[in-house]
Write a protein that holds these residues in place. Sequence first.
Motif, PDB file in Angstrom:
ATOM      1  N   LEU A   1      24.497  12.980  15.496  1.00 55.47           N
ATOM      2  CA  LEU A   1      23.101  13.358  15.374  1.00 55.47           C
ATOM      3  C   LEU A   1      22.978  14.478  14.349  1.00 55.47           C
ATOM      4  CD1 LEU A   1      23.332  11.960  18.182  1.00 55.47           C
ATOM      5  CD2 LEU A   1      21.614  13.582  19.021  1.00 55.47           C
ATOM      6  N   SER A   2      21.895  14.470  13.596  1.00 49.14           N
ATOM      7  CA  SER A   2      21.594  15.634  12.762  1.00 49.14           C
ATOM      8  C   SER A   2      20.119  15.978  12.917  1.00 49.14           C
ATOM      9  CB  SER A   2      21.940  15.387  11.291  1.00 49.14           C
ATOM     10  OG  SER A   2      20.921  14.661  10.641  1.00 49.14           O
ATOM     11  N   ASP A   3      19.816  17.248  12.728  1.00 47.20           N
ATOM     12  CA  ASP A   3      18.428  17.703  12.841  1.00 47.20           C
ATOM     13  C   ASP A   3      18.356  19.121  12.283  1.00 47.20           C
ATOM     14  OD1 ASP A   3      15.958  16.511  14.761  1.00 47.20           O
ATOM     15  OD2 ASP A   3      15.769  18.616  14.222  1.00 47.20           O
TER      16      ASP A   3
ATOM     17  N   VAL B   1      19.451  19.900  18.463  1.00 49.07           N
ATOM     18  CA  VAL B   1      20.405  18.838  18.127  1.00 49.07           C
ATOM     19  C   VAL B   1      21.688  18.994  18.931  1.00 49.07           C
ATOM     20  CG1 VAL B   1      21.534  19.989  16.149  1.00 49.07           C
ATOM     21  CG2 VAL B   1      21.325  17.491  16.203  1.00 49.07           C
TER      22      VAL B   1
ATOM     23  N   VAL C   1      23.537  20.435  12.115  1.00 46.88           N
ATOM     24  CA  VAL C   1      22.292  21.005  11.621  1.00 46.88           C
ATOM     25  C   VAL C   1      22.152  20.694  10.138  1.00 46.88           C
ATOM     26  CG1 VAL C   1      20.961  23.120  11.282  1.00 46.88           C
ATOM     27  CG2 VAL C   1      22.387  22.847  13.323  1.00 46.88           C
TER      28      VAL C   1
ATOM     29  N   ALA D   1      22.916  16.081  21.466  1.00 50.78           N
ATOM     30  CA  ALA D   1      24.246  15.493  21.321  1.00 50.78           C
ATOM     31  C   ALA D   1      25.023  15.551  22.630  1.00 50.78           C
ATOM     32  CB  ALA D   1      25.016  16.215  20.218  1.00 50.78           C
TER      33      ALA D   1
ATOM     34  N   GLN E   1      16.728  21.368  13.867  1.00 50.41           N
ATOM     35  CA  GLN E   1      16.669  22.199  15.071  1.00 50.41           C
ATOM     36  C   GLN E   1      18.088  22.465  15.598  1.00 50.41           C
ATOM     37  OE1 GLN E   1      13.791  20.895  18.072  1.00 50.41           O
ATOM     38  NE2 GLN E   1      12.953  19.450  16.592  1.00 50.41           N
TER      39      GLN E   1
ATOM     40  N   HIS F   1      16.056  10.462  18.545  1.00 49.32           N
ATOM     41  CA  HIS F   1      16.830  10.548  19.781  1.00 49.32           C
ATOM     42  C   HIS F   1      16.960   9.167  20.411  1.00 49.32           C
ATOM     43  CE1 HIS F   1      17.682  11.513  24.025  1.00 49.32           C
ATOM     44  NE2 HIS F   1      18.194  12.642  23.577  1.00 49.32           N
TER      45      HIS F   1
ATOM     46  N   GLY G   1      26.611  17.040  16.928  1.00 44.54           N
ATOM     47  CA  GLY G   1      25.236  17.362  16.588  1.00 44.54           C
ATOM     48  C   GLY G   1      25.253  18.356  15.442  1.00 44.54           C
TER      49      GLY G   1
ATOM     50  N   THR H   1      19.518  10.813  11.518  1.00 43.22           N
ATOM     51  CA  THR H   1      18.900  12.083  11.145  1.00 43.22           C
ATOM     52  C   THR H   1      17.615  12.294  11.935  1.00 43.22           C
ATOM     53  OG1 THR H   1      17.532  11.226   9.324  1.00 43.22           O
ATOM     54  CG2 THR H   1      19.840  11.769   8.822  1.00 43.22           C
TER      55      THR H   1
ATOM     56  N   ALA I   1      17.320  13.632  14.893  1.00 40.49           N
ATOM     57  CA  ALA I   1      17.658  12.984  16.164  1.00 40.49           C
ATOM     58  C   ALA I   1      17.583  13.904  17.372  1.00 40.49           C
ATOM     59  CB  ALA I   1      19.058  12.375  16.075  1.00 40.49           C
ATOM     60  N   ALA I   2      17.032  15.105  17.224  1.00 39.99           N
ATOM     61  CA  ALA I   2      16.971  16.018  18.352  1.00 39.99           C
ATOM     62  C   ALA I   2      15.953  15.584  19.397  1.00 39.99           C
ATOM     63  CB  ALA I   2      16.647  17.435  17.882  1.00 39.99           C
TER      64      ALA I   2
END
Length: 254
Positions: free
Chosen positions: A38-40, A46, A60, A50, A42, A23, A58, A15, A17-18
């Motif tokens: 990945l989650s974010d 994201v 959200v 990804a 943004q 990251h 990726g 989480t 991870a953008a």
Amino acid sequence: MRNKMMAGKPLALVTGAAQGIGHACAEALIEDGYDVILSDIQTDGVAEAAERLGAVAGLVCDMGDVAQIEAMFAQIAAEHGPLHALVNNAGIALPGDFLSYDLSAFEKVIDVNLRGVFVATQLAARGMVENKIEGAIVNMSSINAQLAIPAIPAYCASKGGVMQLTKVAALALAKHNIRVNAVGPGSIDTEMMAGVNANPEAFRVAMSRTPLGRSGTAREIGDVVAFLCSKKASYITGETIYVDGGRLGLNYTC
């Protein structure tokens, strides 16, 4: 899309991870052989991260919103299968004066940094138990779990809570061979430290409290997270590993 019936690699979710530490954690896990989601919060960030990393997806997600967290985990389970690792990295600080600190700001920080970590940990652990996965969960704490800064009361409280939640989860999940640890960064060269880096005097003060005399890098945190998710850390659970250049051991400044 990853075929959950065919995929041979373990699956991890990171989480926040953008950019920055999240990251770097995702990058390190991919290099260690994980398929990573990945989650974010943004949306564009994201997706770009990804694609850049070659991640599975990726997504959200606002980690302060329980409904969004639950929806994300349901989507991951349906489209990609169960998680083998979770990195709870998403976090916010929202600094302010203690005497006038707004309660809504305090609650927002706690929602993202602590409640969100609990909800994600619980959901990930349920999937691991159901699928008999001996998984790993790593929470992002901070040296501010132990060292206080008056301008970030909610952040310090949340990270102290993460340290204790990590211990509680580790004890509760040990019988399922699910390990839960935390990483406590010190002064790391990310956007959160940009204001300090831009101010020579503030940077000098920060480094005077860091025996190694430099900022850490996001990748140095990512490598420790990847280690804790690996079999090399198979007998470590309930611990917070501080990656702080020696700061916690310092009892004076020059």
